[in-house]
Design an enzyme around this catalytic site. Structure first.
Site, PDB file in Angstrom:
ATOM      1  N   GLU A 132       0.983  -1.162  -0.028  1.00  0.00           N
ATOM      2  CA  GLU A 132      -0.080   0.226   0.065  1.00  0.00           C
ATOM      3  C   GLU A 132       0.869   1.317  -0.137  1.00  0.00           C
ATOM      4  OE1 GLU A 132      -2.327  -1.089  -1.126  1.00  0.00           O
ATOM      5  OE2 GLU A 132      -4.062  -0.668   0.321  1.00  0.00           O
ATOM      6  N   THR A 185      -6.216   7.202  -5.098  1.00  0.00           N
ATOM      7  CA  THR A 185      -6.006   7.308  -3.688  1.00  0.00           C
ATOM      8  C   THR A 185      -5.070   8.215  -3.365  1.00  0.00           C
ATOM      9  OG1 THR A 185      -6.698   4.947  -3.474  1.00  0.00           O
ATOM     10  CG2 THR A 185      -5.416   5.875  -1.638  1.00  0.00           C
TER      11      THR A 185
HETATM   12  N1  HSE Z   1      -8.254   4.735   4.419  1.00  0.00           N
HETATM   13  C1  HSE Z   1      -7.838   4.830   2.769  1.00  0.00           C
HETATM   14  C2  HSE Z   1      -8.135   6.305   2.351  1.00  0.00           C
HETATM   15  C3  HSE Z   1      -8.525   3.720   2.210  1.00  0.00           C
HETATM   16  O1  HSE Z   1      -9.351   6.688   2.704  1.00  0.00           O
HETATM   17  O2  HSE Z   1      -7.379   6.908   1.879  1.00  0.00           O
HETATM   18  C4  HSE Z   1      -7.948   3.916   0.714  1.00  0.00           C
HETATM   19  O3  HSE Z   1      -8.673   2.977  -0.058  1.00  0.00           O
END
Ligand code: HSE
Length: 311
Positions: A132, A185
């Site tokens: 990630e 993201t």
């Molecule tokens: N918690 C992370 C965000 C999840 O909201 O950026 C990304 O899928």
């Protein structure tokens, strides 16, 4: 030891509205597949990626699957053979459904299975977090932990890592709609305010505690009224076409609660059964169609198993 294995790992809904970076659950579909084979030449290789429209790197140092497998091997010791990886993307990239997480988790589950499950699912989480980190700049665990462990998961703490599996009502379903607009993201994380007001923090931790209590108590009303986010959603909602209209449609159609899945643009509703979930996805997709936005939908129970071997 097997010489070849094929693994499926599930998509996930991170945050669950109020629990930014600390709550997530897995769904049965969609998900990604990894085929891992032992080969004579030492090293980690990616021989094939399908379903990514050429977006993902074949370079093993840059790909989240191979990079996390590399971290795993650095930890347990390098074998005197090589590893070949095929990644088959069966879900959209940048959708807010934990796409990179599903791939990474499939790869880690595969390598760990080849090594006779030396580590538990929970012990694999830190290696998946490395993936990630590579994908979006921060090693958040709210996709990878539920993808590895199945079910609903709480990340109580990152340092030290403390991950708790939560109970949930058996009938709980997720209605997910992915409007085909691009929301990386990394960008969706950068746009969030890094400082919060105490009065907002009070609302937020009340809701996180309420949601967790609702899951334990199987209290749908409590789950629903706790699915409120004053920290992240107000900023990210602008990335999603007609977000507040979609929410109203879902709630009018009987959703327990509604919000952004992960960093978006997918949205999701929790429902009491599959019929309600299908009704909701249909209404949301009809609305998006009127705006000339293509979408995909998924209806699923909460996934209990995490990754599975499919061959
Ligand atoms: N918690 C992370 C965000 C999840 O909201 O950026 C990304 O899928």
């Amino acid at each position: 030891m097997n010489n070849s294995i094929k693994v499926f790992a599930p998509a996930t809904v991170a945050n669950v509205v109020c629990g930014y970076d600390v709550l997530g659950f897995a769904v049965n579909a969609p998900g990604d597949e990894v085929i891992m084979k032992v080969k004579d030449t030492k090293g980690i290789f990616i021989s094939k990626i399908t379903g990514d429209d050429g977006k993902l790197p074949l370079n093993p140092e840059k790909n989240t699957v191979s990079a996390s497998v590399q971290h795993y091997l650095n930890h347990i010791g390098h074998p005197d053979f090589g590893i070949d990886i095929e990644l088959h993307k069966k879900m959209p990239i940048g959708s807010g459904l934990g796409s990179s997480s599903a791939s990474t988790v499939a790869g880690l589950f595969a390598i760990n299975t080849l090594f006779n499950n030396i580590l538990t699912a929970k012990e694999l989480v830190p290696f998946a977090m490395k993936g990630e980190e590579l994908a979006c700049g921060y090693g958040h665990a709210d996709n990878v932990a539920p993808a590895l462990m199945g079910g609903f998961v709480l990340i109580r703490s990152y340092e030290p890592l403390d991950i708790i599996s939560l109970p949930f009502p058996e009938d709980l379903h997720a209605a997910i709609v992915y409007p085909e607009v691009d929301v990386p993201t990394k960008d969706a994380r950068q746009m969030i305010r890094s400082k919060v007001l105490l009065k907002d923090a009070v609302i937020q931790w009340g809701n996180v505690a309420g949601l967790v209590s609702g899951l334990f108590m199987k209290d749908y009303e409590l789950i629903g009224r706790s699915m409120t986010d004053v920290l992240v959603e107000p900023t990210r909602a602008i990335l999603i076409p007609d977000f507040y209209v979609l929410r109203q449609l879902a709630l009018n159609a009987g959703a327990i609660g509604f919000g952004i899945s992960g960093s978006g643009p997918s949205v999701f509703a929790l429902t009491r059964n599959a019929d309600e979930a299908h009704k909701i996805t249909e209404q949301l997709q009809n609305h998006l169609k009127k705006m000339a936005i293509n979408s995909l939908s998924f209806v699923s129970e909460v996934n209990k198993k995490g990754p599975i071997i499919i061959d």
